[in-house]
Design a protein around this motif. Sequence first.
Motif, mmCIF file in Angstrom:
data_model
loop_
_atom_site.group_PDB
_atom_site.id
_atom_site.type_symbol
_atom_site.label_atom_id
_atom_site.label_comp_id
_atom_site.label_asym_id
_atom_site.label_seq_id
_atom_site.Cartn_x
_atom_site.Cartn_y
_atom_site.Cartn_z
ATOM 1 N N ILE A 276 -5.924 -0.903 -1.029
ATOM 2 C CA ILE A 276 -6.141 0.484 -1.439
ATOM 3 C C ILE A 276 -6.322 0.534 -2.957
ATOM 4 N N ILE B 241 -4.989 12.988 -8.469
ATOM 5 C CA ILE B 241 -5.652 11.871 -7.812
ATOM 6 C C ILE B 241 -7.140 12.180 -7.722
ATOM 7 N N ILE C 55 -6.128 3.616 -5.807
ATOM 8 C CA ILE C 55 -5.860 5.039 -6.079
ATOM 9 C C ILE C 55 -6.140 5.304 -7.549
ATOM 10 N N ILE D 81 -9.556 7.936 -3.853
ATOM 11 C CA ILE D 81 -8.811 6.923 -3.100
ATOM 12 C C ILE D 81 -9.816 6.151 -2.262
ATOM 13 N N GLU D 82 -9.752 4.834 -2.346
ATOM 14 C CA GLU D 82 -10.613 4.010 -1.503
ATOM 15 C C GLU D 82 -9.797 2.963 -0.783
ATOM 16 N N ILE D 83 -10.187 2.699 0.459
ATOM 17 C CA ILE D 83 -9.543 1.607 1.175
ATOM 18 C C ILE D 83 -10.596 0.576 1.557
ATOM 19 N N SER D 84 -10.146 -0.653 1.709
ATOM 20 C CA SER D 84 -11.079 -1.735 2.011
ATOM 21 C C SER D 84 -10.338 -2.877 2.698
ATOM 22 N N ILE E 195 0.828 -1.208 0.000
ATOM 23 C CA ILE E 195 0.000 0.000 0.000
ATOM 24 C C ILE E 195 0.865 1.262 0.000
ATOM 25 N N VAL F 147 1.171 4.430 -2.902
ATOM 26 C CA VAL F 147 1.135 5.877 -2.660
ATOM 27 C C VAL F 147 2.383 6.538 -3.258
ATOM 28 N N ALA G 277 1.873 6.848 -7.063
ATOM 29 C CA ALA G 277 0.955 7.925 -7.429
ATOM 30 C C ALA G 277 1.627 9.287 -7.273
#
Lengths: 91, 91
Positions: free
Chosen positions: A84, A61, A86, A64-67, A41, A45, A48
């Motif tokens: 993540i 950007i 992006i 951005i999602e996290i799960s 992760i 970043v 990006a």
Amino acid sequence: MSEENIVYIGNKPVMNYVLAVVTQMNGGAPEVVLKARGRAISRAVDVAEIVRNRFITDADISGIEISTEEIMSNEGSNTNVSAIEIQLSKL
Amino acid sequence: MSEENIVYIGNKPVMNYVLAVVTQMNGGAPEVVLKARGRAISRAVDVAEIVRNRFITDADISGIEISTEEIMSNEGSNTNVSAIEIQLSKL
């Protein structure tokens, strides 16, 4: 996003993934999605940030999602791992 | 955000930071911001996911930002490091 321009971030050097993203965007992709899990992760970043600061300065950007994903180990037990996504878009 | 409820994520075990966030939120903070740099970025994502999935299920991620920070090393040279801010809010 046509044709799903996804770059999966793993354990290779950061610049490998930067090159993959830059190649896709310069080839006409308006959006590229970086996906990474676990320790990769932070590398996602990095990718990006390097792409938009150094190579494609009109990219930004856009999301951005996290799960959490469930992974089954070889022994059959389940482990949770963070993930993540992006989304990089050309302005 | 009143009084800046910020939790800085470092190299301690994940659950230390989860406890810090849960304590702040249960103490009345409607929002907590997780900040991390470099390799701690993936740990920050773990903390956010564990808090909202296991401890405070009415909390959600209201914003994620990534950036690049310049750090001066002991030798005086500058290095870039990626950073993340994850905003957790009670619904």
